[in-house]
Design a protein around this motif. Structure first.
Motif, PDB file in Angstrom:
ATOM      1  N   SER A 335      10.301 -39.281  20.347  1.00  0.00           N
ATOM      2  CA  SER A 335      10.267 -40.740  20.354  1.00  0.00           C
ATOM      3  C   SER A 335      10.264 -41.092  21.918  1.00  0.00           C
ATOM      4  N   PRO A 336       9.765 -42.053  22.218  1.00  0.00           N
ATOM      5  CA  PRO A 336       9.987 -42.909  23.546  1.00  0.00           C
ATOM      6  C   PRO A 336      11.636 -43.027  23.501  1.00  0.00           C
ATOM      7  N   GLU A 337      12.233 -43.210  22.663  1.00  0.00           N
ATOM      8  CA  GLU A 337      13.828 -43.280  22.629  1.00  0.00           C
ATOM      9  C   GLU A 337      14.337 -42.094  22.820  1.00  0.00           C
ATOM     10  N   GLY A 338      13.522 -40.956  22.778  1.00  0.00           N
ATOM     11  CA  GLY A 338      14.339 -39.667  23.065  1.00  0.00           C
ATOM     12  C   GLY A 338      14.659 -39.136  21.678  1.00  0.00           C
ATOM     13  N   ARG A 339      14.530 -39.664  20.723  1.00  0.00           N
ATOM     14  CA  ARG A 339      14.655 -39.035  19.284  1.00  0.00           C
ATOM     15  C   ARG A 339      13.597 -38.059  18.960  1.00  0.00           C
ATOM     16  N   ILE A 340      14.076 -36.968  18.413  1.00  0.00           N
ATOM     17  CA  ILE A 340      13.446 -35.946  17.941  1.00  0.00           C
ATOM     18  C   ILE A 340      12.490 -36.358  16.624  1.00  0.00           C
ATOM     19  N   THR A 341      11.482 -36.457  16.933  1.00  0.00           N
ATOM     20  CA  THR A 341      10.471 -37.069  15.550  1.00  0.00           C
ATOM     21  C   THR A 341       9.676 -36.071  14.864  1.00  0.00           C
ATOM     22  N   GLU A 342       9.464 -34.764  15.645  1.00  0.00           N
ATOM     23  CA  GLU A 342       8.798 -33.727  14.970  1.00  0.00           C
ATOM     24  C   GLU A 342       9.166 -32.578  15.626  1.00  0.00           C
ATOM     25  N   ILE A 343       9.466 -31.583  14.689  1.00  0.00           N
ATOM     26  CA  ILE A 343       9.610 -29.930  15.170  1.00  0.00           C
ATOM     27  C   ILE A 343       8.663 -29.169  14.331  1.00  0.00           C
ATOM     28  N   ILE A 344       8.007 -28.458  15.021  1.00  0.00           N
ATOM     29  CA  ILE A 344       7.296 -27.555  14.371  1.00  0.00           C
ATOM     30  C   ILE A 344       7.650 -26.119  14.736  1.00  0.00           C
ATOM     31  N   TYR A 345       8.036 -25.165  13.916  1.00  0.00           N
ATOM     32  CA  TYR A 345       8.130 -23.978  14.243  1.00  0.00           C
ATOM     33  C   TYR A 345       7.129 -22.967  14.213  1.00  0.00           C
ATOM     34  N   LYS A 346       6.974 -21.989  14.879  1.00  0.00           N
ATOM     35  CA  LYS A 346       5.948 -21.045  14.816  1.00  0.00           C
ATOM     36  C   LYS A 346       6.540 -19.886  14.979  1.00  0.00           C
ATOM     37  N   GLY A 347       6.079 -18.857  14.166  1.00  0.00           N
ATOM     38  CA  GLY A 347       6.950 -17.355  13.970  1.00  0.00           C
ATOM     39  C   GLY A 347       8.261 -17.468  13.516  1.00  0.00           C
ATOM     40  N   PHE A 348       8.879 -16.331  13.978  1.00  0.00           N
ATOM     41  CA  PHE A 348      10.215 -16.417  13.419  1.00  0.00           C
ATOM     42  C   PHE A 348      11.138 -15.719  14.315  1.00  0.00           C
ATOM     43  N   HIS A 349      12.346 -15.872  13.905  1.00  0.00           N
ATOM     44  CA  HIS A 349      13.072 -15.098  14.701  1.00  0.00           C
ATOM     45  C   HIS A 349      13.491 -13.583  14.312  1.00  0.00           C
TER      46      HIS A 349
END
Length: 482
Positions: A335-349
């Motif tokens: 977000s503009p405030e710097g908060r993480i609003t979304e994380i999308i992962y792709k693949g896997f470790h």
DNA sequence: AGCCTTTGACCAGCG
DNA sequence: TCGCTGGTCAAAGGC
């Protein structure tokens, strides 16, 4: 043995959602799960009364049958025919302890009409047919390290996507009994998991915590008369619209019905994405902000790009896992405030989660890292995933759950993970007298020896090396968690 | 020196 | 074909 605390752990810190937005149904008797153990509950309730059988495809699960994949293909997500209702923890426990595992059927799953009559909004999380909650419960990926899970927040879950067009129209849902609710409450409190996909699509997404009210709140909710069980008059609890169980009888892909694991997995993954615009300043955002950098999910990430996404105020950052040969990526929106609003992962470790000390600058050439890399850096490591990610994931669970459902997308509620870990461990020791690492959950710790033999027989790959080599990592991580 | 972030350029997919 | 968009690359600079 697991003791499920209705509102243990992080649940108490939730901000209960607006109860008015929820619809409650009733279809079966309310049970007080109370302090009973989860495994016992699962046994008693027959896999939560949710459908395993995907209709046209007769899917029975056997945990030990030679040649069947239930034991080594993601705990019962196998497309292979099975011989009983569930192939996971409950059944294994039943098998070993003489519990009676009720056979599942779809009769107790409400029809689409029921849902539509209540005007339950969409989207919602749908678990595709053939995948029972118990499977999720038993998923080795589900029970993973959560000690530094960055997504343990109470943000409202929104599903930006739903099942792919491959699936039949959604018909859901399943009414949750209070007992079931308790289970899912704990599980989905921070439910993130990762499921391996088809070879060319190492793509996973988060299944993040659902925004659930406390059980007390649900109990206090008024139940619409039409939602009461006609026969029992009991009050049931249902996640609406955040959660429901799809009761479709089959999946159609390219005109063919299927129960293919990867497809089921894909459906889950495709069904779930996270967004939290409404609660951007809510607990999730706060927690995310508190956690700071994306690297604090326990893995080491290198930012390789940033884009201003159209239609979004905040830029999207692209991260890669810094581990050699690891294809894991993630997109982070703030977000503009710097908060993480979304994380999308792709693949896997394809490696174990780095230890905490490594995150803060321990050279990658450290012995620990080398240890971790042993499995991951096999030339064919990734290829093995490609060929059979399910087996790979499961095998990796032999030593440490972190390499199963590794990563934030695979972490889950601490209470659940720990309890299951302990429970399975206890079970293993009690039953077999064998030692299994407390960190070995899901994939192996709940497996019988035969199942483990089956798994190895079927050519599973080892991600983290053998158990002996995984154990130090597990221990160190456990200490870290403490 | 190594690892990271930043940032503009490049590429691929899509309409 | 062109423009848009998302994703990735890679050089440059910072720590």
């Amino acid at each position: 043995m697991v003791e499920m605390d209705n509102n243990s752990g992080m649940i108490g810190s939730w901000l209960p959602p607006n109860a008015s937005s929820r619809t409650l149904l009733s279809s079966s008797s309310t049970e007080d799960f109370g302090s009973r153990s989860l495994p016992a509950f699962l046994v008693e309730n027959g896999n939560l009364g949710l459908s395993w059988n995907p209709g046209n495809q007769k899917v029975n699960v056997s945990s030990k049958t030679e040649g069947e994949v239930g034991a080594n293909s993601f705990n019962g997500l196998s497309p292979q025919p099975k011989s009983s209702s569930i192939g996971g923890l409950a059944e294994r426990m039943a098998t070993r302890k003489g519990f009676n595992v009720p056979k599942l059927d779809t009769d107790n799953i409400p029809s689409t009409g029921t849902i539509s009559s209540l005007e339950i909004p969409s989207p919602y999380l749908t678990i595709p047919p053939g995948l029972s909650p118990t499977v999720l419960l038993e998923s080795p990926a589900l029970f993973s390290d959560i000690s530094d899970q960055p997504f343990l927040t109470t943000g409202k879950l929104e599903f930006l996507e739903y099942l792919s067009s491959n699936t039949m129209p959604v018909s859901c849902s399943t009414v949750f009994t209070k007992s079931e609710y308790n289970i899912f409450e704990d599980i989905f409190e921070a439910f993130t998991f990762k499921i391996p996909l088809e070879s060319d699509s190492h793509h996973s997404r988060l299944v993040r915590k659902l925004d659930l009210p406390s059980i007390e709140e649900y109990v206090q909710m008024e139940i619409p008369s039409e939602a009461r069980n006609v026969e029992t008059g009991s009050k049931n609890f249902q996640y609406q619209p955040e959660f429901c169980i799809q009761s479709d009888s089959s999946i159609t892909i390219d005109g063919k019905h299927t129960t293919d694991n990867a497809i089921l997995h894909q459906q889950i993954l495709d069904a779930v994405v996270v967004s939290d615009e409404q609660n951007g300043a809510g607990p999730r955002g706060e927690l995310s902000a508190a956690l700071g950098t994306p690297a604090e999910d326990g893995y080491n990430w290198r930012k390789y790009g940033q884009k201003q996404v159209k239609g979004s105020e905040c830029p999207r950052s692209y991260y890669k896992c810094t581990h050699p040969n690891c294809q894991m990526k993630k997109k982070v929106e703030r977000s503009p405030e710097g908060r993480i609003t979304e994380i999308i992962y792709k693949g896997f470790h394809n490696h174990l989660k780095p230890s905490l000390n490594r995150r803060v600058g321990v050279p990658s050439s450290s012995p620990l890292n080398d240890l971790e890399s042993d499995g991951a850096e096999q030339p064919d490591s990734q290829a093995s995933f490609d060929e059979n990610p399910i087996k790979g994931i499961l095998q990796s669970g032999n030593g440490c759950q972190d390499c199963l459902g590794d990563g934030p997308e695979a972490t889950s509620a601490a209470s659940v993970a720990a309890e299951f870990c302990d429970a399975s461990n206890t079970l293993q020791e009690n039953q077999d007298g064998n030692h299994s690492s407390p960190d070995s959950i899901g994939g192996s710790s709940t497996m019988s020896n035969d199942e483990e033999d089956d798994r190895e027989t079927h050519g599973s790959i080892s991600l983290g090396g053998d158990g002996d080599r995984d154990e130090p990592e597990s221990k160190s991580r456990k200490l870290d968690a403490c």
